[in-house]
Design an enzyme around this catalytic site. Sequence first.
Site, mmCIF file in Angstrom:
data_model
loop_
_atom_site.group_PDB
_atom_site.id
_atom_site.type_symbol
_atom_site.label_atom_id
_atom_site.label_comp_id
_atom_site.label_asym_id
_atom_site.label_seq_id
_atom_site.Cartn_x
_atom_site.Cartn_y
_atom_site.Cartn_z
ATOM 1 N N GLU A 88 16.503 -16.041 12.963
ATOM 2 C CA GLU A 88 17.223 -16.593 14.132
ATOM 3 C C GLU A 88 17.148 -15.641 15.337
ATOM 4 O OE1 GLU A 88 17.489 -19.315 12.516
ATOM 5 O OE2 GLU A 88 19.599 -19.807 12.237
HETATM 6 N N1 COS Z 1 21.318 -20.417 25.017
HETATM 7 C C1 COS Z 1 21.158 -21.475 25.846
HETATM 8 N N2 COS Z 1 20.105 -21.570 26.679
HETATM 9 C C2 COS Z 1 19.203 -20.573 26.667
HETATM 10 C C3 COS Z 1 19.314 -19.444 25.829
HETATM 11 C C4 COS Z 1 20.434 -19.394 24.991
HETATM 12 N N3 COS Z 1 20.626 -18.379 24.115
HETATM 13 N N4 COS Z 1 18.264 -18.619 26.030
HETATM 14 C C5 COS Z 1 17.518 -19.213 26.980
HETATM 15 N N5 COS Z 1 18.077 -20.386 27.361
HETATM 16 C C6 COS Z 1 17.604 -21.342 28.360
HETATM 17 C C7 COS Z 1 17.643 -20.702 29.753
HETATM 18 O O1 COS Z 1 18.923 -20.895 30.335
HETATM 19 C C8 COS Z 1 16.555 -21.479 30.447
HETATM 20 O O2 COS Z 1 17.062 -22.754 30.805
HETATM 21 P P1 COS Z 1 16.701 -23.500 32.206
HETATM 22 O O3 COS Z 1 15.210 -23.477 32.292
HETATM 23 O O4 COS Z 1 17.271 -24.857 32.048
HETATM 24 O O5 COS Z 1 17.321 -22.668 33.261
HETATM 25 C C9 COS Z 1 15.505 -21.673 29.365
HETATM 26 O O6 COS Z 1 16.216 -21.602 28.132
HETATM 27 C C10 COS Z 1 14.415 -20.632 29.388
HETATM 28 O O7 COS Z 1 15.038 -19.371 29.264
HETATM 29 P P2 COS Z 1 14.271 -17.984 29.491
HETATM 30 O O8 COS Z 1 13.503 -18.058 30.770
HETATM 31 O O9 COS Z 1 15.246 -16.887 29.317
HETATM 32 O O10 COS Z 1 13.204 -18.019 28.300
HETATM 33 P P3 COS Z 1 12.271 -16.878 27.722
HETATM 34 O O11 COS Z 1 10.944 -17.468 27.440
HETATM 35 O O12 COS Z 1 12.308 -15.661 28.605
HETATM 36 O O13 COS Z 1 12.922 -16.566 26.285
HETATM 37 C C11 COS Z 1 14.267 -15.449 24.639
HETATM 38 C C12 COS Z 1 14.094 -15.975 26.078
HETATM 39 C C13 COS Z 1 13.398 -14.234 24.347
HETATM 40 C C14 COS Z 1 15.716 -15.057 24.575
HETATM 41 C C15 COS Z 1 13.936 -16.593 23.641
HETATM 42 O O14 COS Z 1 12.563 -16.847 23.608
HETATM 43 C C16 COS Z 1 14.379 -16.300 22.229
HETATM 44 O O15 COS Z 1 15.556 -16.430 21.904
HETATM 45 N N6 COS Z 1 13.434 -15.896 21.371
HETATM 46 C C17 COS Z 1 13.683 -15.720 19.965
HETATM 47 C C18 COS Z 1 13.372 -16.969 19.245
HETATM 48 C C19 COS Z 1 14.036 -17.003 17.939
HETATM 49 O O16 COS Z 1 15.207 -16.736 17.792
HETATM 50 N N7 COS Z 1 13.259 -17.351 16.946
HETATM 51 C C20 COS Z 1 13.767 -17.450 15.628
HETATM 52 C C21 COS Z 1 12.983 -18.463 14.937
HETATM 53 S S1 COS Z 1 13.835 -19.890 14.674
HETATM 54 S S2 COS Z 1 14.633 -19.453 12.930
#
Ligand code: COS
Length: 377
Positions: A357
């Site tokens: 996650e």
């Molecule tokens: N909760 C709600 N919305 C979120 C969020 C969160 N935790 N993180 C990002 N978003 C939303 C942003 O608000 C943005 O929305 P809008 O375009 O509507 O403004 C959109 O998602 C894109 O966000 P961002 O530009 O920050 O995206 P990034 O590509 O920079 O990614 C991270 C951010 C690194 C935080 C994300 O890719 C991530 O969580 N990666 C890990 C993935 C993961 O947990 N994988 C596990 C496998 S599934 S078991």
Amino acid sequence: MDTYQDELLQQLKKFRTQKIDPTVLQDEEKEQFRMEIFRELGQLGYTGMVLPERYGGAELSFSDYCLALTELAKSSIAYAVTISVSTMVQTLINIYGTEEQKQKYLPPLCRGEEIASFALSESSAGSDAASLKTSAKKVPGGWTLNGSKLWISSAGLSKTYLVMARTGESGPKGITAFLVRDGAPGFSYGKNEKKMGVRISPTREIIFQNCFVSDDQVLGQIGRGFNLAMEALNRGRITVGALAIGLSERALEESLKYSMGRQQFGKPIFEFQGIQFMLANMRTELEASRLMVREAARQFDLKKQDILLASMAKLKSTDTAMQITTDAVQILGGVGYTMEYPVERLMRDAKALQIVEGTNQIQRVVIAKQLEKETQM
Ligand code: COS
């Protein structure tokens, strides 16, 4: 803790000690998931805990759901992981699904007759989830999916897969969520991962080769799949925290029991201050983690999606579980390193929680992003 929560935890404790403990060791070795255990959990109401009663759920609070996951995790996190991932998908269907989708997908999931999987990660899109490549091309009446997803919990067991695929531009805005059913033409399973721990719960690749899904299998709006996934992960991260608390509690329990029974130099090893300080630290860190996870869950119950707290709770509780389970192996010494005692398994399982996650490095990225936002406000 109120009477209702007490009863819930007592029932789960009885269930896990009678139904999971007796075979957990051999099932881990044989990588055997027992569907009958999952179904029974469903009959008791644990496979749709936070879902509305009208779809077969138990309509519990998110806080009670987390308490239940913690209790279950004390025997094995495998069944708890299966429930938490499936519930993540069920929750998204409940929030973003059409009435038809809710009627179709939710009841068998809530009753524990079926399991759902969450499919976001790919071989070249793990932490950088927005770079995913699995594509969905528009065709008359639906979409054609091509690509593959890696590290999918419960793959092979699940009937429903929430698949994030690219329908538009590169980056997070070009992604859409699809509900794909097991057995769909062009949908198949790839390699089954040989894991360090959590072996009862299968983790597998899923593959799409011109897999057709109809328009009514799109969940939410086109182009909003990444946001749905992130919203699910905010909840998922708190539930991972709840599992970590379960592992830590069990490790501490085992350490106390062993240190009070094991005699060296003429007295129980518990009486040595070196051991007492380890146990005191374990309990203190466990309590700090528990409070963070509890507060993160409470915020969800208040309908506040606190991204910062969810990530901090996941980070703190899973790093703590790694430390506590490692210390438990140390306190048990030679036998702690053997499969005769559960602490080595707890330690291997804790490692998974620092990765799933969103790795704990990604949690720090999320926390820093939120700090930046707070500072700009
Ligand atoms: N909760 C709600 N919305 C979120 C969020 C969160 N935790 N993180 C990002 N978003 C939303 C942003 O608000 C943005 O929305 P809008 O375009 O509507 O403004 C959109 O998602 C894109 O966000 P961002 O530009 O920050 O995206 P990034 O590509 O920079 O990614 C991270 C951010 C690194 C935080 C994300 O890719 C991530 O969580 N990666 C890990 C993935 C993961 O947990 N994988 C596990 C496998 S599934 S078991």
